[in-house]
Design an enzyme around this catalytic site. Structure first.
Site, PDB file in Angstrom:
ATOM      1  N   LEU A 137       0.866  -1.172   0.000  1.00  0.00           N
ATOM      2  CA  LEU A 137       0.000   0.000   0.000  1.00  0.00           C
ATOM      3  C   LEU A 137       0.906   1.225   0.000  1.00  0.00           C
ATOM      4  O   LEU A 137       1.990   1.208   0.597  1.00  0.00           O
ATOM      5  CB  LEU A 137      -0.899   0.028   1.245  1.00  0.00           C
ATOM      6  CG  LEU A 137      -1.949  -1.070   1.384  1.00  0.00           C
ATOM      7  CD1 LEU A 137      -2.709  -0.905   2.696  1.00  0.00           C
ATOM      8  CD2 LEU A 137      -2.928  -1.063   0.212  1.00  0.00           C
ATOM      9  N   ASP A 138       0.455   2.291  -0.648  1.00  0.00           N
ATOM     10  CA  ASP A 138       1.217   3.531  -0.609  1.00  0.00           C
ATOM     11  C   ASP A 138       1.341   4.022   0.834  1.00  0.00           C
ATOM     12  O   ASP A 138       0.508   3.700   1.687  1.00  0.00           O
ATOM     13  CB  ASP A 138       0.528   4.615  -1.442  1.00  0.00           C
ATOM     14  CG  ASP A 138       0.427   4.243  -2.912  1.00  0.00           C
ATOM     15  OD1 ASP A 138       1.283   3.474  -3.385  1.00  0.00           O
ATOM     16  OD2 ASP A 138      -0.518   4.720  -3.570  1.00  0.00           O
ATOM     17  N   LYS A 139       2.363   4.813   1.079  1.00  0.00           N
ATOM     18  CA  LYS A 139       2.620   5.338   2.427  1.00  0.00           C
ATOM     19  C   LYS A 139       1.363   5.916   3.067  1.00  0.00           C
ATOM     20  O   LYS A 139       1.049   5.630   4.230  1.00  0.00           O
ATOM     21  CB  LYS A 139       3.711   6.411   2.362  1.00  0.00           C
ATOM     22  CG  LYS A 139       3.940   7.153   3.670  1.00  0.00           C
ATOM     23  CD  LYS A 139       4.934   8.288   3.496  1.00  0.00           C
ATOM     24  CE  LYS A 139       5.082   9.090   4.778  1.00  0.00           C
ATOM     25  NZ  LYS A 139       6.022  10.242   4.613  1.00  0.00           N
ATOM     26  N   ARG A 236      -5.558   5.548  -7.740  1.00  0.00           N
ATOM     27  CA  ARG A 236      -5.290   6.983  -7.828  1.00  0.00           C
ATOM     28  C   ARG A 236      -5.164   7.436  -9.277  1.00  0.00           C
ATOM     29  O   ARG A 236      -5.713   8.483  -9.671  1.00  0.00           O
ATOM     30  CB  ARG A 236      -4.012   7.315  -7.044  1.00  0.00           C
ATOM     31  CG  ARG A 236      -4.114   6.974  -5.564  1.00  0.00           C
ATOM     32  CD  ARG A 236      -2.754   6.990  -4.882  1.00  0.00           C
ATOM     33  NE  ARG A 236      -2.142   8.313  -4.906  1.00  0.00           N
ATOM     34  CZ  ARG A 236      -0.888   8.552  -4.499  1.00  0.00           C
ATOM     35  NH1 ARG A 236      -0.121   7.545  -4.091  1.00  0.00           N
ATOM     36  NH2 ARG A 236      -0.406   9.771  -4.524  1.00  0.00           N
TER      37      ARG A 236
END
Length: 319
Positions: A137-139, A236
């Site tokens: 997962l992105d930060k 996104r």
């Protein structure tokens, strides 16, 4: 300490004509392309039992076999980082990742990552590549992640991800009022002008996202997305491609847009929201040992609940 990796993957027919190193990077996605190229050159990765070159083209249907000794990843230090464990047994660990936590050490984030916390939580993960991490997962994306605690579990989970049988659902809050849900089928690759970004790109990898509307506000929408593929920044990029970027997205969100007539409180909330409004809410997969289907859910974190409350208040106020 080392551990033998012995794995096989059949090359899908649709990858006919691809370079061997490209195919290997897709089928053995837990390892970097450079590492796989080195293994091909060493003869550790073969095609139907025969050594090949990274640039050789495949026909589809061949079997890739990878046999190599993996060294323990001792360069990463265990760190006592609190983890919200949703489920754990001898094979898998499921966590609810908070926003702000980087998954894997990299330039600019050498430690203090989820990987460091996993090594502290379970010593045995030092012998599993990437401490058992099979997807990221992105930060600043919160929510569910599955971690493999053994090499066998890691292979099984990676195979499920490649076969697209792992179900992953996300909640997102977008800029703009959607009229209906839909499906985005648009390949994703590196942005031609900025290597830190991804973009819809005809030369990229296939990417499919399904989305449906959960709740509409005056100028925003709460949507639920289901991944059919798992490309970097996929949701996104796809929603921004539809011109419904995520609230708070610093990379793909574009200029801040405030609803006409919004009160000062909502304006401040939208200006100051500290991350992309994205949460991995549901994860389903087949348990590597038992064969049972595991389905887990993570409730929306407080910051997203607060954001939705303010958007509802704005909608009711302006009626």
């Amino acid at each position: 300490m080392s551990q033998t990796l012995d794995a096989q993957q059949r090359i899908p027919d649709h990858m006919a004509g691809f370079r061997l190193d490209q195919v290997a990077a897709e089928l053995f996605s837990d390892y970097s392309r450079e590492r796989l190229k080195a293994w091909i050159k060493q003869g550790a990765l073969t095609v139907d039992g025969v050594p090949a070159r990274p640039r050789d083209r495949v026909h589809g249907g061949e079997w890739l076999a990878l046999t190599v000794e993996l060294e323990e990843e001792a360069r990463f230090e265990p760190q006592d980082i609190p983890l919200q464990v949703v489920f754990e047994d001898d094979d898998v660990l499921i966590i609810d990742k908070p926003p702000g936590l980087v998954v894997h050490p990299a330039a600019g984030n050498p430690d203090g990552t989820l990987l460091n916390g996993l090594l502290h939580h379970c010593n045995a993960l030092a012998s599993v590549p990437r401490a058992g991490i099979v997807h990221r997962l992105d930060k600043d994306t919160s929510g569910l992640m599955v971690v493999a605690k053994t090499l066998a579990a890691q292979h099984a989970l990676v195979e499920q991800l490649q076969a697209r049988t792992v179900s992953r659902e996300y909640d997102a809050v977008t800029v703009g009022q959607m009229t209906a849900g839909g499906r985005v089928d648009a390949p994703i690759g590196r942005h031609p002008g900025d290597r830190k970004r991804q973009a819809v790109n005809e030369s990229g990898k296939p990417a499919v996202t399904h989305y449906r509307v959960i709740e509409r506000f005056r100028a925003h929408t709460h949507v639920r997305c289901r991944l059919e593929t798992g490309r970097t920044h996929q949701i996104r990029v796809h929603l921004a491609h539809l011109r419904y970027p995520l609230i708070g997205d610093p990379v793909y969100g574009g200029r801040l847009k405030l609803p006409a007539g919004a009160g000062d409180t909502l304006k401040e909330v939208l200006r100051e929201f500290p991350r992309q409004a994205l949460h991995a809410r549901k994860l389903a997969f087949v348990h590597p040992s038992t064969g049972a289907t595991m389905t887990l859910r993570a409730p929306l974190p407080d910051d997203l609940l607060m954001l939705l409350d303010f958007l509802r208040d704005d909608r009711e106020t302006m009626r």
